[in-house]
Design a protein around this motif. Structure first.
Motif, PDB file in Angstrom:
ATOM      1  N   VAL A 157       0.900  -1.040  -0.022  1.00 50.94           N
ATOM      2  CA  VAL A 157       0.045   0.025  -0.056  1.00 50.94           C
ATOM      3  C   VAL A 157       0.930   1.265  -0.039  1.00 50.94           C
ATOM      4  N   PRO A 158       0.698   2.202  -0.973  1.00 52.16           N
ATOM      5  CA  PRO A 158       1.532   3.334  -1.060  1.00 52.16           C
ATOM      6  C   PRO A 158       1.538   4.305   0.391  1.00 52.16           C
ATOM      7  N   PRO A 159       2.486   5.120   0.456  1.00 56.04           N
ATOM      8  CA  PRO A 159       2.473   5.632   1.932  1.00 56.04           C
ATOM      9  C   PRO A 159       1.191   6.785   2.007  1.00 56.04           C
ATOM     10  N   ASP A 160       0.939   7.341   0.824  1.00 53.46           N
ATOM     11  CA  ASP A 160       0.056   8.422   0.583  1.00 53.46           C
ATOM     12  C   ASP A 160      -1.231   7.753   0.094  1.00 53.46           C
ATOM     13  N   TYR A 161      -1.747   6.753   0.451  1.00 57.05           N
ATOM     14  CA  TYR A 161      -2.891   5.850  -0.136  1.00 57.05           C
ATOM     15  C   TYR A 161      -4.156   6.624   0.493  1.00 57.05           C
ATOM     16  N   ASP A 162      -4.082   7.439   1.616  1.00 56.24           N
ATOM     17  CA  ASP A 162      -5.439   8.065   2.172  1.00 56.24           C
ATOM     18  C   ASP A 162      -5.381   9.477   1.814  1.00 56.24           C
ATOM     19  N   LYS A 163      -4.579  10.089   0.745  1.00 55.10           N
ATOM     20  CA  LYS A 163      -4.358  11.411   0.500  1.00 55.10           C
ATOM     21  C   LYS A 163      -5.245  11.785  -0.810  1.00 55.10           C
ATOM     22  N   HIS A 164      -5.251  10.770  -1.766  1.00 54.85           N
ATOM     23  CA  HIS A 164      -5.687  10.953  -3.073  1.00 54.85           C
ATOM     24  C   HIS A 164      -6.999  10.631  -3.310  1.00 54.85           C
ATOM     25  N   ASN A 165      -7.982  11.264  -3.744  1.00 53.34           N
ATOM     26  CA  ASN A 165      -9.353  10.619  -3.919  1.00 53.34           C
ATOM     27  C   ASN A 165      -9.399   9.805  -5.167  1.00 53.34           C
ATOM     28  N   PRO A 166     -10.156   8.642  -5.186  1.00 53.26           N
ATOM     29  CA  PRO A 166     -10.327   8.125  -6.434  1.00 53.26           C
ATOM     30  C   PRO A 166     -11.145   8.615  -7.746  1.00 53.26           C
TER      31      PRO A 166
END
Length: 340
Positions: A157-166
């Motif tokens: 899981v990338p470190p910024d997985y919770d930063k970019h909206n799908p």
């Protein structure tokens, strides 16, 4: 489908539904009145009246409450229209087909038989607006839905997985893959959206880039078991998502049900409201349902169906009149038959 849940005056749905289930453990004496016992339990009719008032704020339970996804999409729709007006660009609407004397255009999507492809697109768009226009302050993130703690694949899981909206297309591909592999129906997609909004309301959480996949997966898993007669087993989803375990699926389903407080009922009025709100969302975003000219064969089927329904209504009316004015023998005729 369609019972109501217990309630309280609290603003939290979770507390509202649990308040009346925690009754004081008191054993009144036989010679004591109801007031002397100290229980003072509220009459069930009073609780139901309060429940009807409080449930109006929950769209997944009450048909008169506005759906959350439609209200969240209004901001973006107004911004788009404002931008087009300021820049003097005509709205890029899809070329519409209009009926004429010789040709009638109909779409193949109805509230009882929605179009599968476009219903999934609308549900994916509703989830997209949920994520994009979530609460900026941020709410609690439950561990069971955190993709970093419970990944759906073995890839890191990338470190910024919770930063970019799908994007809406990414959500659509994820939902379409599950529905295609499990052979789920369009009605199941609408129930999935109902469960998703009910979870966000009851658990008081937001759907975000870090948890949207597992929340959608849990809603689809539950909706497929409630709606379809031949439900998909949890182990079948492990064949679709290769890297997830049956134990994880079982735990996801269990906690999802607990957060819903086992309220899996979807009244027909709520289902219809979500269907028509999804159509409104599609129209506002230029996602029109496909129109096809009315063929001779389909016209005959519609005519036969209308005649059948008309005859059924006439027969029900005749039966009702017969039941009201049912013939009964008069007293004189009854005495005559007795003598003979």
């Amino acid at each position: 489908m369609g019972n109501t849940a217990s309630c309280c005056v609290s603003s939290s749905p979770k507390l509202r539904r649990n308040a009346h289930s925690r009754l004081e453990s008191c054993r009144p004496d036989a010679d004591l009145s109801r007031e002397d016992t100290g229980c003072n339990l509220q009459h069930i009719s009073d609780r139901e009246n309060i429940d009807d008032l409080n449930m109006e704020f929950n769209p997944s339970d009450h048909p008169r409450a506005s759906t959350i996804f439609l209200s969240k999409s209004q901001t973006d729709v107004r911004e788009k229209r404002k931008s087009l007006f300021i820049n003097h660009h005509p709205p890029g609407q899809i070329a519409r087909k209009y009926s004429s004397c010789s040709t009638i255009f109909l779409d193949d999507s109805t509230v009882s038989q929605p179009n599968l492809k476009y219903t999934i697109k609308c549900v994916a768009l509703a989830i997209y607006y949920h994520i994009k226009n979530r609460d900026p302050d941020g709410r609690m993130l439950l561990d069971i839905f955190d993709e970093n703690l419970h990944p759906l694949s073995k890839s890191e899981v990338p470190p910024d997985y919770d930063k970019h909206n799908p994007e809406q297309k990414q959500i659509y591909r994820f939902v379409r893959t599950l529905f295609s592999a499990a052979q789920l129906t369009a009605e199941c997609a609408i129930v999935t959206l109902v469960y998703l909004e009910r979870l966000l309301t009851y658990a008081e959480i937001d759907i975000c880039p870090a948890n949207w996949k597992r929340i959608v997966l849990g809603a689809i898993l539950l909706a497929s078991k409630v709606w379809d007669d031949q439900a998909v087993w949890n182990v079948d989803y492990c064949q679709i998502l290769k890297d997830i375990t049956v134990e994880d699926m079982n735990e996801l389903e269990r906690q999802f049900l607990e957060l819903l407080q086992f309220n899996i009922n979807v009244p027909s009025s709520v289902y219809a409201k979500y269907y028509f709100d999804l159509r409104s969302l599609a129209e506002a975003n230029n996602l029109s349902f496909p129109l096809e000219p009315l063929s001779r064969e389909r016209a005959h089927k519609l005519e036969a169906l209308s005649i059948r329904l008309w005859r059924l209504q006439v027969w029900e009316e005749v039966s009702r009149v017969r039941a009201v004015f049912q013939w009964r023998p008069s007293p004189a005729s009854a005495r005559t038959s007795t003598r003979t």
